[in-house]
Write a protein that holds these residues in place. Sequence first.
Motif, PDB file in Angstrom:
ATOM      1  N   LEU A  28      16.405   0.267  38.111  1.00  0.00           N
ATOM      2  CA  LEU A  28      17.836   0.155  37.841  1.00  0.00           C
ATOM      3  C   LEU A  28      18.558  -0.548  38.989  1.00  0.00           C
ATOM      4  CD1 LEU A  28      18.553   3.646  36.237  1.00  0.00           C
ATOM      5  CD2 LEU A  28      18.590   1.413  35.099  1.00  0.00           C
ATOM      6  N   MET A  29      18.106  -0.305  40.206  1.00  0.00           N
ATOM      7  CA  MET A  29      18.696  -1.033  41.342  1.00  0.00           C
ATOM      8  C   MET A  29      18.459  -2.544  41.187  1.00  0.00           C
ATOM      9  SD  MET A  29      17.880   1.218  44.754  1.00  0.00           S
ATOM     10  CE  MET A  29      18.947   2.580  45.256  1.00  0.00           C
ATOM     11  N   ALA A  30      17.217  -2.894  40.859  1.00  0.00           N
ATOM     12  CA  ALA A  30      16.883  -4.318  40.702  1.00  0.00           C
ATOM     13  C   ALA A  30      17.653  -4.958  39.554  1.00  0.00           C
ATOM     14  CB  ALA A  30      15.386  -4.471  40.490  1.00  0.00           C
ATOM     15  N   SER A  31      17.988  -4.168  38.521  1.00  0.00           N
ATOM     16  CA  SER A  31      18.698  -4.721  37.360  1.00  0.00           C
ATOM     17  C   SER A  31      20.102  -5.180  37.712  1.00  0.00           C
ATOM     18  CB  SER A  31      18.751  -3.681  36.246  1.00  0.00           C
ATOM     19  OG  SER A  31      19.652  -2.623  36.588  1.00  0.00           O
ATOM     20  N   THR A  32      20.600  -4.777  38.865  1.00  0.00           N
ATOM     21  CA  THR A  32      21.950  -5.189  39.270  1.00  0.00           C
ATOM     22  C   THR A  32      22.069  -6.712  39.297  1.00  0.00           C
ATOM     23  OG1 THR A  32      22.112  -3.184  40.622  1.00  0.00           O
ATOM     24  CG2 THR A  32      23.715  -4.926  41.059  1.00  0.00           C
ATOM     25  N   ARG A  33      20.982  -7.367  39.723  1.00  0.00           N
ATOM     26  CA  ARG A  33      21.021  -8.836  39.801  1.00  0.00           C
ATOM     27  C   ARG A  33      21.069  -9.496  38.418  1.00  0.00           C
ATOM     28  NH1 ARG A  33      17.926 -11.656  44.760  1.00  0.00           N
ATOM     29  NH2 ARG A  33      18.704 -10.312  46.449  1.00  0.00           N
ATOM     30  N   LEU A  34      20.713  -8.716  37.380  1.00  0.00           N
ATOM     31  CA  LEU A  34      20.747  -9.278  36.028  1.00  0.00           C
ATOM     32  C   LEU A  34      22.134  -9.189  35.405  1.00  0.00           C
ATOM     33  CD1 LEU A  34      17.418  -7.785  34.579  1.00  0.00           C
ATOM     34  CD2 LEU A  34      17.791 -10.057  35.588  1.00  0.00           C
ATOM     35  N   VAL A  35      22.982  -8.337  35.934  1.00  0.00           N
ATOM     36  CA  VAL A  35      24.286  -8.117  35.286  1.00  0.00           C
ATOM     37  C   VAL A  35      25.449  -8.566  36.155  1.00  0.00           C
ATOM     38  CG1 VAL A  35      23.373  -6.178  33.983  1.00  0.00           C
ATOM     39  CG2 VAL A  35      24.482  -5.759  36.180  1.00  0.00           C
ATOM     40  N   ALA A  36      25.193  -8.950  37.415  1.00  0.00           N
ATOM     41  CA  ALA A  36      26.288  -9.359  38.297  1.00  0.00           C
ATOM     42  C   ALA A  36      25.846 -10.548  39.133  1.00  0.00           C
ATOM     43  CB  ALA A  36      26.702  -8.194  39.194  1.00  0.00           C
ATOM     44  N   ASP A  37      26.822 -11.308  39.629  1.00  0.00           N
ATOM     45  CA  ASP A  37      26.491 -12.451  40.478  1.00  0.00           C
ATOM     46  C   ASP A  37      26.446 -12.024  41.943  1.00  0.00           C
ATOM     47  OD1 ASP A  37      29.128 -12.112  41.236  1.00  0.00           O
ATOM     48  OD2 ASP A  37      29.863 -13.713  39.935  1.00  0.00           O
ATOM     49  N   TYR A  38      26.075 -12.961  42.808  1.00  0.00           N
ATOM     50  CA  TYR A  38      25.847 -12.651  44.211  1.00  0.00           C
ATOM     51  C   TYR A  38      27.094 -12.103  44.888  1.00  0.00           C
ATOM     52  CZ  TYR A  38      24.854 -13.243  49.162  1.00  0.00           C
ATOM     53  OH  TYR A  38      24.693 -13.024  50.503  1.00  0.00           O
ATOM     54  N   ASP A  39      28.227 -12.686  44.608  1.00  0.00           N
ATOM     55  CA  ASP A  39      29.457 -12.248  45.272  1.00  0.00           C
ATOM     56  C   ASP A  39      29.753 -10.772  45.002  1.00  0.00           C
ATOM     57  OD1 ASP A  39      29.831 -14.729  46.316  1.00  0.00           O
ATOM     58  OD2 ASP A  39      31.137 -15.428  44.674  1.00  0.00           O
ATOM     59  N   TRP A  40      29.333 -10.284  43.834  1.00  0.00           N
ATOM     60  CA  TRP A  40      29.593  -8.879  43.496  1.00  0.00           C
ATOM     61  C   TRP A  40      28.533  -7.954  44.088  1.00  0.00           C
ATOM     62  CZ3 TRP A  40      33.088  -5.564  41.898  1.00  0.00           C
ATOM     63  CH2 TRP A  40      32.665  -4.294  41.476  1.00  0.00           C
ATOM     64  N   TYR A  41      27.261  -8.217  43.758  1.00  0.00           N
ATOM     65  CA  TYR A  41      26.234  -7.247  44.159  1.00  0.00           C
ATOM     66  C   TYR A  41      25.989  -7.230  45.668  1.00  0.00           C
ATOM     67  CZ  TYR A  41      22.712 -11.078  44.023  1.00  0.00           C
ATOM     68  OH  TYR A  41      21.990 -12.228  44.215  1.00  0.00           O
ATOM     69  N   SER A  42      26.380  -8.290  46.381  1.00  0.00           N
ATOM     70  CA  SER A  42      26.162  -8.298  47.829  1.00  0.00           C
ATOM     71  C   SER A  42      27.181  -7.451  48.584  1.00  0.00           C
ATOM     72  CB  SER A  42      26.194  -9.730  48.371  1.00  0.00           C
ATOM     73  OG  SER A  42      27.476 -10.310  48.150  1.00  0.00           O
ATOM     74  N   THR A  43      28.260  -7.103  47.938  1.00  0.00           N
ATOM     75  CA  THR A  43      29.322  -6.345  48.621  1.00  0.00           C
ATOM     76  C   THR A  43      29.649  -5.016  47.946  1.00  0.00           C
ATOM     77  OG1 THR A  43      31.000  -7.576  47.359  1.00  0.00           O
ATOM     78  CG2 THR A  43      30.393  -8.439  49.533  1.00  0.00           C
TER      79      THR A  43
END
Length: 378
Positions: A83-98
């Motif tokens: 589920l942590m890894a799935s974050t990259r499938l639903v959000a772009d870098y600007d969101w998941y990096s912060t």
Amino acid sequence: MDLEVTDAVTPLWRASQAFRLITLVYAVSYQVASMGYYSNARLSWFFVALMAVWTGLSASLLSRTAMPRWKIVLADQLVVIGLMASTRLVADYDWYSTHQTLPTTLWATNAVISAAILFGPRGGVGSGVLLSVVSAVVRDQVDLDLWTDATAPVLLSVGLALGLASNTARRAHAELERAARLAAITEERERLARQVHDGVLQVLALVRRRGSEIGGVGAELADLAGEQEVALRMLISEQREPSRLDSDQVDLRSLLRLRGSTTVSVSAPPDPVLVDRIVAEEISAVVATALSNVEMHAGEGARAYVLLEDVDDEIIVSIRDDGRGIAPGRLAAAEAEGRMGVSKSILGRVAAIGGTALLETDVDAGTEWEIRVPKGKP
């Protein structure tokens, strides 16, 4: 896991599953607040639904003591990582990096809690480190500022705290079970002691008394009955000392002082005399036999004196009386007649624990046993 450990941490498992359901509510509320920023909101709801299903399923499985929990805990780690890894499938870098990963740090803590309860502090900290690294990799935050983020400190702290709590619960449960077993053993011993006292000992005492009155063959029977009465009383006395089962070493003074009475004086050093439990039991039995012999053979009004000395690596116990003493050759004759009170109960016991026993006696001069035994294990 065995039943004892499972029972010890069952309250922790139940509390952790309640926490798991609460964190799901937080995760769903975070999803509602964040879905507007996701690049694929519909897919994010699929992962949240998966999170909800696993929350209910894992809570149900982990609450059952018969279930092999290590499999569920391992699956818990994998689900959280996925589920942590799935974050990259639903959000772009600007969101998941912060921001937090999709399942939120709080919900991911459940996997750390499960590992901590099952495997202790090492398992909890290990799970915390693993999920902290996964979170940092997913969010692309692997740098020297990693600890400025709250994820790693929270996960590691929870893993350590719950791991220590689970170990403490196991130890407390083991102590409670041991105390309960000891209480049950003590109660059963007391019951058996009462039955022996009310039956066998009273019969033996009657045979000894009446046999002495009859004389002749009856006197020999009285002596044999008296020896068996002493042996039974000694056994009952030993079995009423359950505290000696709790430690490898025993304070010999406490055992010998139990032998004191109006006709028996016991002297011991002011400091504890710690010896191996088996050695202490054998010495106590030897003293009990010697004092019983004084009571039966030393004559009316005879007094006995027990002296305990702690000399370097050796224990010296002296048992002296002011009775009629023992005639030369009497002990050898008694052994030949099958009376083993001295040869077995005293000399045999002392030899079995690596000690020596010296007897000094004469007619009308009383008797004195000097028992020397090393402190170590026999």
